[in-house]
Design an enzyme around this catalytic site. Structure first.
Site, short mmCIF file in Angstrom:
data_model
loop_
_atom_site.label_atom_id
_atom_site.label_comp_id
_atom_site.label_asym_id
_atom_site.label_seq_id
_atom_site.Cartn_x
_atom_site.Cartn_y
_atom_site.Cartn_z
N ALA A 69 0.87 -1.17 0.00
CA ALA A 69 0.00 0.00 0.00
C ALA A 69 0.91 1.22 0.00
CB ALA A 69 -0.89 -0.02 1.23
N GLY A 114 0.60 -5.01 0.78
CA GLY A 114 -0.57 -5.08 -0.10
C GLY A 114 -0.29 -5.78 -1.41
N GLU A 117 -0.62 -9.38 -0.61
CA GLU A 117 -2.06 -9.60 -0.42
C GLU A 117 -2.80 -9.62 -1.76
OE1 GLU A 117 -1.99 -6.35 2.40
OE2 GLU A 117 -2.95 -7.63 3.89
N GLU A 137 4.52 -5.08 7.37
CA GLU A 137 3.78 -3.99 8.01
C GLU A 137 4.20 -3.72 9.45
OE1 GLU A 137 2.44 -6.38 6.13
OE2 GLU A 137 0.95 -5.52 4.79
N1 COA Z 1 4.56 3.14 -0.71
C1 COA Z 1 4.94 4.32 -1.26
N2 COA Z 1 6.07 4.48 -1.94
C2 COA Z 1 6.86 3.39 -2.09
C3 COA Z 1 6.54 2.14 -1.54
C4 COA Z 1 5.32 2.04 -0.84
N3 COA Z 1 4.90 0.88 -0.31
N4 COA Z 1 7.53 1.26 -1.84
C5 COA Z 1 8.43 1.95 -2.56
N5 COA Z 1 8.04 3.23 -2.71
C6 COA Z 1 8.74 4.31 -3.41
C7 COA Z 1 9.92 4.83 -2.63
O1 COA Z 1 9.50 5.78 -1.65
C8 COA Z 1 10.74 5.44 -3.74
O2 COA Z 1 10.16 6.68 -4.09
P1 COA Z 1 11.10 8.00 -4.33
O3 COA Z 1 12.00 7.59 -5.47
O4 COA Z 1 10.13 9.07 -4.65
O5 COA Z 1 11.83 8.19 -3.04
C9 COA Z 1 10.50 4.48 -4.91
O6 COA Z 1 9.28 3.81 -4.61
C10 COA Z 1 11.60 3.44 -5.07
O7 COA Z 1 11.75 2.77 -3.84
P2 COA Z 1 13.15 2.59 -3.08
O8 COA Z 1 12.86 2.34 -1.63
O9 COA Z 1 14.05 3.72 -3.41
O10 COA Z 1 13.69 1.27 -3.78
P3 COA Z 1 14.72 0.21 -3.17
O11 COA Z 1 15.12 -0.66 -4.29
O12 COA Z 1 15.80 0.92 -2.42
O13 COA Z 1 13.88 -0.63 -2.09
C11 COA Z 1 11.96 -1.86 -1.29
C12 COA Z 1 12.84 -1.46 -2.51
C13 COA Z 1 10.74 -2.60 -1.82
C14 COA Z 1 12.76 -2.76 -0.35
C15 COA Z 1 11.53 -0.57 -0.54
O14 COA Z 1 10.98 0.34 -1.48
C16 COA Z 1 10.50 -0.82 0.53
O15 COA Z 1 10.83 -1.30 1.59
N6 COA Z 1 9.24 -0.43 0.25
C17 COA Z 1 8.19 -0.53 1.23
C18 COA Z 1 7.73 -1.94 1.41
C19 COA Z 1 6.66 -2.02 2.47
O16 COA Z 1 6.88 -1.78 3.63
N7 COA Z 1 5.44 -2.36 2.03
C20 COA Z 1 4.32 -2.53 2.91
C21 COA Z 1 3.54 -1.29 2.97
S1 COA Z 1 2.15 -1.50 4.07
#
Ligand code: COA
Length: 263
Positions: A69, A114, A117, A137
């Site tokens: 999400a 999400g 999910e 989460e």
């Molecule tokens: N919601 C909003 N934005 C998200 C996102 C999310 N769930 N997951 C990634 N993004 C965005 C990042 O903020 C970043 O945006 P920016 O370039 O404007 O800063 C872009 O997507 C790229 O993500 P980034 O974190 O730079 O990539 P990465 O390769 O370093 O890491 C992940 C990849 C998936 C490990 C990391 O993005 C992450 O942990 N995301 C969240 C996962 C999460 O907790 N999901 C559950 C949500 S309830």
């Protein structure tokens, strides 16, 4: 390629397969409210389109299916808004899961929160060997809110579900296959082709039988066994009212491929 209610979701029908592509690659296809509504809209559109037999969900870009999400959008929500967001997620994912046509997840990268999910609400999951899964989460001070606490334990068992939900750890595609979170893992470059072939196999079957099989498994799976077996018997009986069943059995006897009319 046609664009659905929002550019966040692309909708393209090729060879009776509706490809629904979540299209926010700069945010790793994170699900904001508009995207959730667009996914539900695409699922409804595909369900009612006679030119579509199978629906495939995938993510745009090379990196993510859906990385969860939208955390930035969620950060501003109060409890009541968050609850209604969870309801919207459940409605959207429920529309996919309740689709009368098979829904495949082509998991092309991160499927977190999400995203995991969403994949679990699809009927069959085929993953690239580069995909990663998890319910992270708790690391954000949240719990899964789009069915993760429920569908995950139904797919992989309570202990493994709690292991993933409580640690928030990511697992790779091989581990996801081992625990039953996905059904196939293929080299990333072959994902689209393998999913297309899988969809074509389903398209060669009796479409009304597929719908009834989905109903028997999904609805029956939530019932006590005696009720579920009664449901199965009713749906089995209903198949005998279809031209598809007459054609399928006749084709077997005549040693030819069936041509199902979908009636
Ligand atoms: N919601 C909003 N934005 C998200 C996102 C999310 N769930 N997951 C990634 N993004 C965005 C990042 O903020 C970043 O945006 P920016 O370039 O404007 O800063 C872009 O997507 C790229 O993500 P980034 O974190 O730079 O990539 P990465 O390769 O370093 O890491 C992940 C990849 C998936 C490990 C990391 O993005 C992450 O942990 N995301 C969240 C996962 C999460 O907790 N999901 C559950 C949500 S309830």
């Amino acid at each position: 390629m046609d664009q659905n209610a929002s550019t966040n979701v692309l909708y393209d029908v090729t060879d009776r397969i509706a490809w629904v592509t979540i299209n926010r690659p700069d945010k790793l296809n994170a699900l904001n409210r508009a995207t959730v509504l667009a996914i539900a809209g695409a699922a409804r559109r595909a369900a009612s389109d006679p030119e579509v037999g199978v629906i495939v969900l995938t993510g745009a870009g090379g990196k993510a299916f859906v990385a969860g999400a939208d955390i930035a959008e969620m950060a501003a929500l109060g409890p009541h808004e968050a609850q209604s967001f969870a309801h919207e997620l459940n409605d959207g994912l429920g529309t996919l899961e309740g689709s009368p046509k098979p829904v495949l997840a082509a998991v092309n990268g991160f499927a977190l929160g999400g995203g995991c999910e969403l994949a679990m609400a699809c009927h069959v999951r085929i993953a690239a060997d580069t995909a990663k899964f998890g319910q992270p989460e708790v690391g954000l001070g949240l719990i899964p809110g789009a069915g993760g606490t429920q569908r995950l334990q139904r797919l992989v068992g309570r202990g493994r579900a709690l292991d993933l939900i409580l640690t928030g750890d990511m697992i790779d595609a091989a581990e996801a296959l081992r625990i039953g979170l996905v059904e196939r893992v293929v080299p990333a470059g072959e994902l689209r082709g393998v999913v297309s072939e899988y969809a074509k196999k389903l398209l060669s079957k009796g479409p009304l039988a597929l719908t009834r099989a989905l109903d028997a498994v999904l609805s029956g799976g939530e019932m006590a066994l005696p009720e579920a077996l009664r449901l199965e018997a009713s749906l089995f009986g209903l198949c005998f009212a279809t031209e598809d069943m007459r054609e399928g059995t006749r084709a077997f006897v005549e040693k030819r491929k069936p041509r199902f009319p979908g009636r």
